[in-house]
Design an enzyme around this catalytic site. Structure first.
Site, short mmCIF file in Angstrom:
data_model
loop_
_atom_site.label_atom_id
_atom_site.label_comp_id
_atom_site.label_asym_id
_atom_site.label_seq_id
_atom_site.Cartn_x
_atom_site.Cartn_y
_atom_site.Cartn_z
CE LYS A 288 3.25 -7.49 -13.31
NZ LYS A 288 2.50 -6.76 -12.53
CD GLU A 377 -6.81 -1.51 -1.57
OE1 GLU A 377 -5.83 -1.78 -0.49
OE2 GLU A 377 -6.63 -1.89 -2.76
NE ARG A 405 -6.67 -5.78 2.63
CZ ARG A 405 -5.54 -6.30 2.12
NH1 ARG A 405 -4.71 -5.29 1.74
NH2 ARG A 405 -5.22 -7.65 2.04
C1 LIG Z 1 -6.18 -5.39 -1.79
C2 LIG Z 1 -5.84 -5.23 -3.08
N1 LIG Z 1 -5.86 -4.19 -3.74
C3 LIG Z 1 -5.48 -4.35 -5.09
C4 LIG Z 1 -5.23 -5.32 -5.86
C5 LIG Z 1 -5.05 -5.66 -7.43
N2 LIG Z 1 -3.68 -6.04 -7.86
C6 LIG Z 1 -3.67 -7.19 -7.97
S1 LIG Z 1 -2.08 -7.62 -8.56
C7 LIG Z 1 -1.73 -5.95 -8.26
C8 LIG Z 1 -0.17 -5.35 -8.22
C9 LIG Z 1 0.62 -6.01 -7.37
O1 LIG Z 1 2.29 -5.85 -7.44
P1 LIG Z 1 3.34 -6.32 -7.07
O2 LIG Z 1 3.02 -6.86 -5.63
O3 LIG Z 1 4.64 -5.71 -7.30
O4 LIG Z 1 3.25 -7.89 -7.88
P2 LIG Z 1 3.59 -7.82 -9.53
O5 LIG Z 1 2.58 -8.13 -10.18
O6 LIG Z 1 4.67 -6.97 -9.75
O7 LIG Z 1 4.47 -9.16 -9.49
C10 LIG Z 1 -2.58 -5.30 -7.68
C11 LIG Z 1 -2.41 -3.72 -7.47
C12 LIG Z 1 -5.26 -6.68 -5.01
N3 LIG Z 1 -5.14 -7.83 -5.45
N4 LIG Z 1 -5.26 -6.45 -3.72
#
Ligand SMILES: Cc1ncc(C[n+]2csc(CCOP(=O)(O)OP(=O)(O)O)c2C)c(N)n1
Length: 640
Positions: A288, A377, A405
């Protein structure tokens, strides 16, 4: 200042242009794409590290697949900047997330390349599977369907529900697991450890290498048919024992892990996989923030850093002469520790937002009492319910939009059993640049119709602390919602002593004549500003901060309806079924007659932009409230 894309990138207006380039030239395209994202995001803002991590993947996908006929679904969508730039949105990319600009997430109304609207996580596999099943049904056998999902998003139940189905469905779906070991904060849970294990396991890698060696012998190219690939793949199948691999056990053919920054390897692998039909998963390892050293080193900070100097990496901070109020988030983060030090029953739970919610302070200080449970969630709510059955007082902190959710869990696991879980709903109201997928505008309405709920909202930091204090008292027996917006409150001196608030009691902020304003939560401050603005015009409304929408303060409402026949209700939630509706229900039930104007978030999608621009657009800022006050007071008469 115009930001110029590099030589190759500036000629790529769609994936067809990309496909004209040689495989060797893709290295340069990746460099230019990465640079363009850095150049634009540093001065215009937005998500950052995630898109840098999938630069090679974005280029490879559009190089290999026939998008938009082949359907590419991004999970969450915060990492899709490269995809947007390669699919005709390079020149408008500087308007990303701005008022009237392009959306920060894939959006079906924005481009045919954005196959599925997104913003919340873990939807990609279900959506791609739906598309794949539709193609199968329609006989479009050559069509490819690709879901790109991060290891963070993979922690959600929804992703597993989809994989469970995909393994046995007739569908041509490729899941690409973009594994960078990070969510926004470091990823958590056993799956993360499993993914590390299969990446580093000697036996597994040996087996995998054998498979890949065999695959490497495939006569890949125009003459290599899908049937031949399927046959060969079937003969390779036995090489990977089902029980050795979680995904294979779910009947998804597993490939990888491979280096997601090696563009040549990615292109070759995707080309190979194109020839293998059925549900399959490709595991890629990425970093990342790749290519921007500071982001690689502190990936949480650089998830969405705000504006920054791209040379020094210094984050642009607003400078103030006087101390500024803290964010509600920080008040939450520090206050829960103070309360937990006084009450050993207190626990904290967050689904993947330790930094965003500030629960991280408690997780650092009291690691056995505060938990990040992953992007889960539903689990966060039911886990809190389970803890509550054992007499613990859980602060379950979930963003208002993400709580959608877990709605059944709120009703079935908490409210029906009347467990005293405290739901801290962060980012309530219009959140701004993230737009309609993230606005926290439905919670008042969706919580208000549930029996047993207490629903409150603070107008400032002191109220926030007192509501948190009240919610954890033994005398408080019900589930308790505290909703608050993103960003600063109003009190620089916020560390006030705790006082119990009587549940269901509002407060009169000022007396007045002719009109009464009833506000719920932080927007009461917009109302107070509007009241100051119209004072010179002879308009002097009363102002009540209701604090609770459920139970609503009926005594106070009797006072208001007895004294006033012009009433304005103010909330940063939908006007349907929220606080204003509760006031109307009271009026109706008690036979009062008044001119009630409900001010809130209208029943339409409010797009993205700064919160200031959006509140202005819907007339819920001080100016908008002042205009309504003037209309109601019939100022022309008063001014004469
Ligand atoms: C249902 C939900 N909960 C929380 C989030 C907040 N959120 C946005 S990006 C993220 C992290 C995602 O991690 P990953 O899928 O590994 O992608 P990366 O950012 O590492 O590429 C979170 C927790 C969200 N978008 N949707």
């Amino acid at each position: 200042m115009e930001i110029k894309a590099g030589k190759l990138l500036s000629n790529i207006n769609n994936p067809d242009d990309l496909k004209k380039l040689s495989k060797e030239q893709l290295h340069q395209v990746c460099d230019e794409l990465r640079q363009y994202i850095i150049d634009v995001v540093s001065v215009h803002g937005g998500h950052f590290a995630a898109s840098l991590g999938v630069v090679e993947l974005s280029v490879a996908l559009h190089y290999v697949f026939n998008t938009p006929y082949d359907q590419l679904v991004w999970d969450v969508g915060h990492q899709a900047y490269g995809h947007k730039i390669l699919t005709g949105r390079r020149d408008v990319f500087p308007t990303n997330r701005k008022y009237h600009g392009i959306s920060g997430f894939p959006n079906r109304s924005e481009s045919e390349y954005d196959t599925f609207g997104v913003g919340h996580s873990s939807t990609s596999i279900s959506a791609a599977l739906g598309m794949a099943m539709a193609s199968y049904y329609k006989g479009e056998k050559d069509r490819q369907h690709i879901a790109v999902i991060g290891d963070g998003a993979m922690t959600a139940g929804l992703a597993f529900e989809a994989m469970n189905h995909a393994g046995t469905a007739n569908s041509n779906v490729l899941i690409i697991l973009n594994d960078n070991c990070m969510s926004i904060d470091p990823n958590v849970g056993a799956l993360k450890e499993y993914l590390t294990d299969i990446t580093t396991s000697h036996t597994y890698n040996e087996l995998r290498d054998n498979v890949w060696k065999a695959l490497g012998k495939l006569p890949v190219g125009k003459n290599f048919s899908r049937e031949m690939a399927s046959k060969l793949e079937a003969s390779l199948k036995g090489m990977v024992s089902k029980s050795s691999n979680l995904f294979e056990a779910l009947q998804l053919r597993y490939f990888g892990p491979i280096d997601g920054h090696n563009i040549t390897k990615l292109v070759d692998t995707l080309n190979d996989l194109k020839g293998i039909s059925g549900p399959k998963i490709l595991h890629i390892k990425t970093v990342k923030g790749k290519g921007y050293t500071l982001a690689e080193k502190d990936q949480t900070k650089w998830h969405a850093p705000g504006l920054f100097d791209k040379i020094t990496g210094e984050i642009v901070k607003k400078k103030f002469d006087i101390p500024q109020p803290p964010k509600y988030q920080d008040v939450f983060g520090h206050t829960i520790i103070e309360l937990a030090e006084m009450n050993e029953k207190i626990m904290g739970v967050t689904p993947a937002m330790p930094s965003g919610s500030s629960l991280k302070f408690m997780m650092e200080k009291m690691p056995n009492r505060a938990f990040d449970v992953g992007i889960c969630e539903q689990h966060a709510v039911t886990l809190s319910a389970g803890l509550a059955t054992q007499g613990l007082r859980v602060f379950c902190n979930v963003y208002s939009t993400f709580m959608q959710r877990a709605y059944d869990m709120v009703i079935h696991d908490v409210a029906i059993q009347n467990l005293p879980v405290v739901f801290c709903l962060d980012r309530a109201g219009l959140v701004g640049e993230d737009g309609p997928t993230h606005h926290g505008c439905y919670d008042i309405a969706y919580m208000r119709c549930i029996p047993n709920m207490i629903i409150s909202s603070p107008m400032n930091e002191k109220e926030m602390r007192n509501l948190m204090f009240t919610s954890q008292l033994e005398s408080t027996k019900n589930p308790f919602v505290i909703r608050y917006p993103r960003g600063e409150g109003v009190m620089p001196e916020w560390k006030t002593p705790f006082e119990e608030i009587q549940i269901g009691k509002g407060r009169k902020l000022k007396d007045g004549q002719g009109i009464a304003i009833l506000s719920f939560g932080h927007p009461g401050n917009f109302a107070a500003a509007a009241i100051r603005d119209v004072r010179a015009e002879g308009i002097n409304p009363a102002h009540y901060d209701m604090r609770f929408v459920k139970p609503i303060d009926e005594e106070l409402l009797h006072e208001v309806f007895s004294k006033f026949n012009k009433i304005i209700t103010i909330e940063d939630g939908t006007v349907l079924g929220g606080f204003g509706t509760a006031v109307l229900e009271f009026m109706n039930a008690n036979g009062y007659k008044a001119d009630v104007k409900i001010m809130g978030i209208p029943d339409r999608l409010v797009e993205h932009g700064s919160p200031k621009e959006l509140y202005r657009e819907i007339g819920l800022d001080a100016n908008g409230i002042a205009s309504v006050l003037r209309e109601m007071a019939d100022v022309k008469v008063l001014v004469q």
